[in-house]
Design a protein around this motif. Structure first.
Motif, PDB file in Angstrom:
ATOM      1  N   MET A   1       0.917  -0.996  -0.030  1.00 41.51           N
ATOM      2  CA  MET A   1      -0.006  -0.252  -0.137  1.00 41.51           C
ATOM      3  C   MET A   1       0.731   1.096   0.025  1.00 41.51           C
ATOM      4  N   SER A   2       0.739   2.148  -0.967  1.00 43.64           N
ATOM      5  CA  SER A   2       1.371   3.426  -0.926  1.00 43.64           C
ATOM      6  C   SER A   2       0.929   4.420  -0.050  1.00 43.64           C
ATOM      7  N   ALA A   3       1.806   5.135   0.454  1.00 45.41           N
ATOM      8  CA  ALA A   3       1.517   6.389   1.212  1.00 45.41           C
ATOM      9  C   ALA A   3       1.034   7.603   0.540  1.00 45.41           C
ATOM     10  N   PRO A   4      -0.196   7.971   1.272  1.00 45.64           N
ATOM     11  CA  PRO A   4      -0.882   9.209   0.564  1.00 45.64           C
ATOM     12  C   PRO A   4       0.008  10.325   0.171  1.00 45.64           C
ATOM     13  N   VAL A   5      -0.222  10.934  -0.987  1.00 45.11           N
ATOM     14  CA  VAL A   5       0.755  12.087  -1.158  1.00 45.11           C
ATOM     15  C   VAL A   5       0.044  13.438  -0.615  1.00 45.11           C
ATOM     16  N   ALA A   6       0.761  14.020   0.280  1.00 37.41           N
ATOM     17  CA  ALA A   6       0.159  15.289   0.907  1.00 37.41           C
ATOM     18  C   ALA A   6       0.244  16.279  -0.112  1.00 37.41           C
ATOM     19  N   VAL A   7      -0.810  17.153  -0.165  1.00 31.81           N
ATOM     20  CA  VAL A   7      -1.281  18.321  -0.851  1.00 31.81           C
ATOM     21  C   VAL A   7       0.002  19.413  -0.312  1.00 31.81           C
ATOM     22  N   ARG A   8       0.620  19.919  -0.972  1.00 33.42           N
ATOM     23  CA  ARG A   8       1.672  21.087  -0.746  1.00 33.42           C
ATOM     24  C   ARG A   8       1.124  22.017  -0.294  1.00 33.42           C
ATOM     25  N   ASP A   9       1.183  22.901   1.099  1.00 34.70           N
ATOM     26  CA  ASP A   9       0.960  24.109   1.230  1.00 34.70           C
ATOM     27  C   ASP A   9       1.789  25.051   0.596  1.00 34.70           C
ATOM     28  N   PRO A  10       1.190  25.816  -0.346  1.00 33.11           N
ATOM     29  CA  PRO A  10       2.377  26.616  -0.920  1.00 33.11           C
ATOM     30  C   PRO A  10       2.845  27.786  -0.217  1.00 33.11           C
ATOM     31  N   GLY A  11       1.882  28.249   0.744  1.00 33.02           N
ATOM     32  CA  GLY A  11       2.394  29.483   1.712  1.00 33.02           C
ATOM     33  C   GLY A  11       3.009  30.581   0.954  1.00 33.02           C
ATOM     34  N   LEU A  12       3.830  31.371   1.281  1.00 37.20           N
ATOM     35  CA  LEU A  12       4.072  32.673   0.616  1.00 37.20           C
ATOM     36  C   LEU A  12       5.329  32.488  -0.119  1.00 37.20           C
ATOM     37  N   GLN A  13       6.101  31.310  -0.164  1.00 34.14           N
ATOM     38  CA  GLN A  13       7.522  31.192  -0.606  1.00 34.14           C
ATOM     39  C   GLN A  13       7.351  31.231  -2.169  1.00 34.14           C
ATOM     40  N   PRO A  14       6.366  30.612  -2.562  1.00 32.49           N
ATOM     41  CA  PRO A  14       6.126  30.525  -4.192  1.00 32.49           C
ATOM     42  C   PRO A  14       5.826  32.156  -4.722  1.00 32.49           C
ATOM     43  N   GLU A  15       4.827  33.036  -4.009  1.00 35.71           N
ATOM     44  CA  GLU A  15       4.647  34.022  -4.243  1.00 35.71           C
ATOM     45  C   GLU A  15       5.916  34.984  -4.134  1.00 35.71           C
ATOM     46  N   ARG A  16       6.738  34.881  -3.313  1.00 36.31           N
ATOM     47  CA  ARG A  16       7.839  35.695  -3.044  1.00 36.31           C
ATOM     48  C   ARG A  16       8.741  35.423  -4.227  1.00 36.31           C
ATOM     49  N   THR A  17       8.742  34.369  -4.579  1.00 35.73           N
ATOM     50  CA  THR A  17       9.542  33.722  -5.701  1.00 35.73           C
ATOM     51  C   THR A  17       9.276  34.207  -7.077  1.00 35.73           C
ATOM     52  N   ARG A  18       7.988  34.218  -7.179  1.00 36.56           N
ATOM     53  CA  ARG A  18       7.326  34.989  -8.398  1.00 36.56           C
ATOM     54  C   ARG A  18       7.435  36.393  -8.575  1.00 36.56           C
ATOM     55  N   LEU A  19       7.360  37.002  -7.304  1.00 34.45           N
ATOM     56  CA  LEU A  19       7.854  38.608  -7.316  1.00 34.45           C
ATOM     57  C   LEU A  19       9.084  38.843  -7.626  1.00 34.45           C
ATOM     58  N   ALA A  20      10.114  38.178  -7.094  1.00 32.96           N
ATOM     59  CA  ALA A  20      11.573  38.344  -7.457  1.00 32.96           C
ATOM     60  C   ALA A  20      11.708  38.026  -9.033  1.00 32.96           C
ATOM     61  N   TRP A  21      11.110  37.052  -9.316  1.00 30.32           N
ATOM     62  CA  TRP A  21      11.272  36.850 -11.137  1.00 30.32           C
ATOM     63  C   TRP A  21      10.781  38.156 -11.941  1.00 30.32           C
ATOM     64  N   ARG A  22       9.517  38.593 -11.407  1.00 32.60           N
ATOM     65  CA  ARG A  22       8.759  39.861 -11.988  1.00 32.60           C
ATOM     66  C   ARG A  22       9.900  41.108 -11.733  1.00 32.60           C
ATOM     67  N   ARG A  23      10.460  41.159 -10.384  1.00 31.37           N
ATOM     68  CA  ARG A  23      11.258  42.535 -10.339  1.00 31.37           C
ATOM     69  C   ARG A  23      12.593  42.446 -11.267  1.00 31.37           C
ATOM     70  N   THR A  24      13.017  41.142 -11.417  1.00 30.06           N
ATOM     71  CA  THR A  24      14.233  41.030 -12.255  1.00 30.06           C
ATOM     72  C   THR A  24      13.710  41.275 -13.742  1.00 30.06           C
ATOM     73  N   THR A  25      12.664  40.572 -14.178  1.00 33.38           N
ATOM     74  CA  THR A  25      12.035  40.995 -15.524  1.00 33.38           C
ATOM     75  C   THR A  25      11.827  42.662 -15.785  1.00 33.38           C
ATOM     76  N   LEU A  26      11.436  43.256 -14.765  1.00 34.46           N
ATOM     77  CA  LEU A  26      11.277  44.798 -14.836  1.00 34.46           C
ATOM     78  C   LEU A  26      12.749  45.377 -14.968  1.00 34.46           C
ATOM     79  N   SER A  27      13.728  44.907 -13.968  1.00 39.72           N
ATOM     80  CA  SER A  27      15.009  45.484 -14.178  1.00 39.72           C
ATOM     81  C   SER A  27      15.647  45.094 -15.786  1.00 39.72           C
ATOM     82  N   CYS A  28      15.511  44.036 -16.071  1.00 41.93           N
ATOM     83  CA  CYS A  28      16.039  43.667 -17.506  1.00 41.93           C
ATOM     84  C   CYS A  28      15.396  44.498 -18.600  1.00 41.93           C
ATOM     85  N   THR A  29      14.069  44.919 -18.315  1.00 41.27           N
ATOM     86  CA  THR A  29      13.082  45.823 -19.352  1.00 41.27           C
ATOM     87  C   THR A  29      13.852  47.373 -19.357  1.00 41.27           C
TER      88      THR A  29
END
Length: 105
Positions: free
Chosen positions: A1-29
């Motif tokens: 029997m396989s262990a159930p896969v827990a759904v990841r709580d995204p929290g704020l880390q992915p949002e901070r990373t997306r914002l960092a990519w956006r800031r870097t894109t703005l700087s490149c622009t």
């Protein structure tokens, strides 16, 4: 029997990373726009025009890399940034800096 896969709580880390990519894109622009402006400021020269065109090309390449990464971060379990994409992002940033210097000279 396989262990159930827990759904990841995204929290704020992915949002901070997306914002960092956006800031870097703005700087490149900003760098690409300023390179284009500087290239035609004192008259159009072949090297200045070439550096501005290469800046625009590298900017578009960075947009593609950043957009793909931001889309990946929207998933519940995003994959890690691949070494190839990391090298592409760093290469684009370094190339933009070099072309900006070439336009300024």
């Amino acid at each position: 029997m396989s262990a159930p896969v827990a759904v990841r709580d995204p929290g704020l880390q992915p949002e901070r990373t997306r914002l960092a990519w956006r800031r870097t894109t703005l700087s490149c622009t900003v760098v690409a726009v300023l390179a284009g402006k500087q290239a035609v400021h004192d008259g159009v020269t072949a090297p200045g025009l070439l550096a501005a065109a290469l800046s625009a090309l590298v900017w578009v390449l960075f947009l593609v890399v950043a957009h793909r990464r931001m889309r990946e971060l929207e998933r519940a379990r995003p994959d890690a940034l691949t070494p190839g994409r990391a090298v592409a992002a760093v290469g684009c940033a370094v190339a933009l800096a070099a072309f900006a210097v070439a336009v300024a000279l």
